[in-house]
Motif scaffolding. Structure first.
Motif, mmCIF file in Angstrom:
data_model
loop_
_atom_site.group_PDB
_atom_site.id
_atom_site.type_symbol
_atom_site.label_atom_id
_atom_site.label_comp_id
_atom_site.label_asym_id
_atom_site.label_seq_id
_atom_site.Cartn_x
_atom_site.Cartn_y
_atom_site.Cartn_z
ATOM 1 N N GLN A 178 58.518 8.959 65.679
ATOM 2 C CA GLN A 178 57.560 9.101 64.584
ATOM 3 C C GLN A 178 56.477 10.132 64.888
ATOM 4 N N LEU A 179 56.044 10.199 66.133
ATOM 5 C CA LEU A 179 54.982 11.137 66.508
ATOM 6 C C LEU A 179 55.305 11.777 67.849
ATOM 7 N N ARG A 180 55.189 13.087 67.883
ATOM 8 C CA ARG A 180 55.391 13.852 69.108
ATOM 9 C C ARG A 180 54.204 14.790 69.272
ATOM 10 N N THR A 181 53.748 14.977 70.494
ATOM 11 C CA THR A 181 52.622 15.870 70.738
ATOM 12 C C THR A 181 53.120 17.220 71.264
ATOM 13 N N PHE A 182 52.299 18.238 71.047
ATOM 14 C CA PHE A 182 52.669 19.584 71.464
ATOM 15 C C PHE A 182 51.400 20.371 71.742
ATOM 16 N N VAL A 183 51.369 21.044 72.886
ATOM 17 C CA VAL A 183 50.217 21.853 73.269
ATOM 18 C C VAL A 183 50.413 23.280 72.780
ATOM 19 N N ALA A 184 49.447 23.783 72.013
ATOM 20 C CA ALA A 184 49.525 25.156 71.519
ATOM 21 C C ALA A 184 48.137 25.662 71.188
ATOM 22 N N ASN A 185 47.959 26.952 71.370
ATOM 23 C CA ASN A 185 46.735 27.651 70.981
ATOM 24 C C ASN A 185 47.029 28.374 69.675
ATOM 25 N N VAL A 186 46.359 27.982 68.599
ATOM 26 C CA VAL A 186 46.692 28.535 67.284
ATOM 27 C C VAL A 186 46.271 29.988 67.117
ATOM 28 N N THR A 187 45.555 30.533 68.093
ATOM 29 C CA THR A 187 45.192 31.952 68.015
ATOM 30 C C THR A 187 46.301 32.862 68.538
ATOM 31 N N ASP A 188 47.407 32.277 68.962
ATOM 32 C CA ASP A 188 48.563 33.020 69.485
ATOM 33 C C ASP A 188 49.753 32.741 68.569
ATOM 34 N N TYR A 189 50.209 33.745 67.846
ATOM 35 C CA TYR A 189 51.262 33.518 66.852
ATOM 36 C C TYR A 189 52.551 33.000 67.486
ATOM 37 N N GLN A 190 52.890 33.477 68.672
ATOM 38 C CA GLN A 190 54.111 33.003 69.319
ATOM 39 C C GLN A 190 54.041 31.504 69.599
ATOM 40 N N GLN A 191 52.856 31.013 69.948
ATOM 41 C CA GLN A 191 52.698 29.582 70.179
ATOM 42 C C GLN A 191 52.781 28.795 68.872
ATOM 43 N N VAL A 192 52.293 29.380 67.784
ATOM 44 C CA VAL A 192 52.407 28.727 66.477
ATOM 45 C C VAL A 192 53.872 28.670 66.046
ATOM 46 N N GLU A 193 54.597 29.751 66.251
ATOM 47 C CA GLU A 193 56.041 29.737 65.981
ATOM 48 C C GLU A 193 56.737 28.657 66.808
ATOM 49 N N ALA A 194 56.306 28.523 68.060
ATOM 50 C CA ALA A 194 56.925 27.546 68.953
ATOM 51 C C ALA A 194 56.697 26.119 68.468
ATOM 52 N N MET A 195 55.523 25.855 67.916
ATOM 53 C CA MET A 195 55.268 24.492 67.449
ATOM 54 C C MET A 195 56.105 24.183 66.202
ATOM 55 N N VAL A 196 56.315 25.182 65.353
ATOM 56 C CA VAL A 196 57.183 24.979 64.192
ATOM 57 C C VAL A 196 58.618 24.710 64.655
ATOM 58 N N LYS A 197 59.060 25.467 65.636
ATOM 59 C CA LYS A 197 60.406 25.260 66.184
ATOM 60 C C LYS A 197 60.531 23.877 66.809
ATOM 61 N N GLN A 198 59.480 23.454 67.512
ATOM 62 C CA GLN A 198 59.512 22.131 68.134
ATOM 63 C C GLN A 198 59.633 21.029 67.082
ATOM 64 N N ALA A 199 58.884 21.150 66.001
ATOM 65 C CA ALA A 199 58.930 20.139 64.944
ATOM 66 C C ALA A 199 60.307 20.080 64.300
ATOM 67 N N THR A 200 60.870 21.243 64.012
ATOM 68 C CA THR A 200 62.172 21.268 63.347
ATOM 69 C C THR A 200 63.294 20.834 64.283
ATOM 70 N N ASN A 201 63.193 21.207 65.537
ATOM 71 C CA ASN A 201 64.215 20.779 66.494
ATOM 72 C C ASN A 201 64.185 19.267 66.700
ATOM 73 N N HIS A 202 63.002 18.703 66.751
ATOM 74 C CA HIS A 202 62.872 17.277 67.059
ATOM 75 C C HIS A 202 63.110 16.398 65.836
ATOM 76 N N PHE A 203 62.551 16.817 64.691
ATOM 77 C CA PHE A 203 62.632 15.981 63.492
ATOM 78 C C PHE A 203 63.644 16.482 62.453
ATOM 79 N N GLY A 204 64.181 17.693 62.676
ATOM 80 C CA GLY A 204 65.235 18.186 61.807
ATOM 81 C C GLY A 204 64.811 19.134 60.710
#
Length: 253
Positions: free
Chosen positions: A52-78
């Motif tokens: 239901q909930l997963r945590t992820f460390v990212a700095n939103v001032t870095d676009y690559q890290q923002v892309e990574a968090m989107v990828k993490q959400a889609t990979n984990h939750f579909g």
């Protein structure tokens, strides 16, 4: 539960408003990726079911890290359904005392660039999925008015309002809605800096009913805006400020 089977990302997750938003989305049935800048800050979410909930460390001032968090959400939750660009910072300092590097650039990078990156990454994900979605940005009533000692904050939040309008227009053909919520005086750790400089009681009275809004009240508005019940709301900023921006500080009372 209005958000059952929906997947959301919430940045600035460990802050007062961020935590309240996440708890509300979970209560409404959503699956959430909680994002903040440090692992330590995300410890507040220990004990939640990983499904239901997963945590992820990212700095939103870095676009690559923002892309990574989107990828993490889609990979984990579909998939991704909701992006809440909530991360923000601010400081109280007179304009002419600014060090541009220390006092303007960090606020602009988090509050403005961070929202832009979140809109871009989420929009691209919705396009790739071929599905509609909702992007919700945290703005502020200070986007609409001038105030002393908050030059950088006001400017960055005004940018959030305009990004909300422009993104809503460009993403509408994809079935994506983009909205923003503008809190007033919310009792959060970030606001407590005014207590330290003796202005706590003053800013409390700037709300019509002279009481601070609670983070949970902002979360209620957010949960509504990202739900299908708000399907007709798009490209605008909703004030959640107890009338803060609509009256002058009372002379009496």
């Amino acid at each position: 539960m209005e958000l059952i089977n929906k997947t959301a990302i919430v940045t600035g997750a460990a802050g007062g408003i961020g935590q309240a938003i996440i708890h509300k989305l979970l209560a409404q049935g959503a699956k959430v990726l909680a994002v903040d800048i440090s692992e330590q800050s995300l410890q507040v979410f220990e004990g939640y079911d990983d499904s239901q909930l997963r945590t992820f460390v990212a700095n939103v001032t870095d676009y690559q890290q923002v892309e990574a968090m989107v990828k993490q959400a889609t990979n984990h939750f579909g998939k991704l359904d909701i992006m809440v660009n909530n991360a923000g910072i601010g400081l109280a300092k007179p304009l002419l005392e600014h060090d541009p590097i220390a006092d303007f650039e960090p606020v602009s990078k988090v509050n403005q660039n961070g929202v832009y990156y979140g809109i871009l990454a989420a929009g691209r994900q919705f396009q790739a999925q071929g599905t509609p979605g909702v992007i919700l940005n945290t703005s502020s009533v200070y986007a609409q008015m001038a105030a002393e000692m908050t030059f950088a904050y006001n400017v960055s939040k005004a940018a959030v309002d305009m990004m909300t309008k422009c993104a809503a227009l460009e993403l509408a053909p994809l079935g994506v809605r983009v909205c923003a919520v503008a809190p007033g005086r919310v009792d959060t750790p970030m606001l407590r800096q005014y207590e330290e400089i003796g202005l706590w009681d003053h800013i409390r009275k700037e709300q019509m009913r002279q009481t601070f809004t609670q983070p949970e009240e902002i979360a209620d508005v957010v949960a509504f805006l990202v739900s299908e019940k708000a399907n007709c709301i798009n490209g605008c900023t909703i004030n959640a400020s107890d009338g803060f921006e609509n009256f002058k500080y009372p002379l009496m009372g």
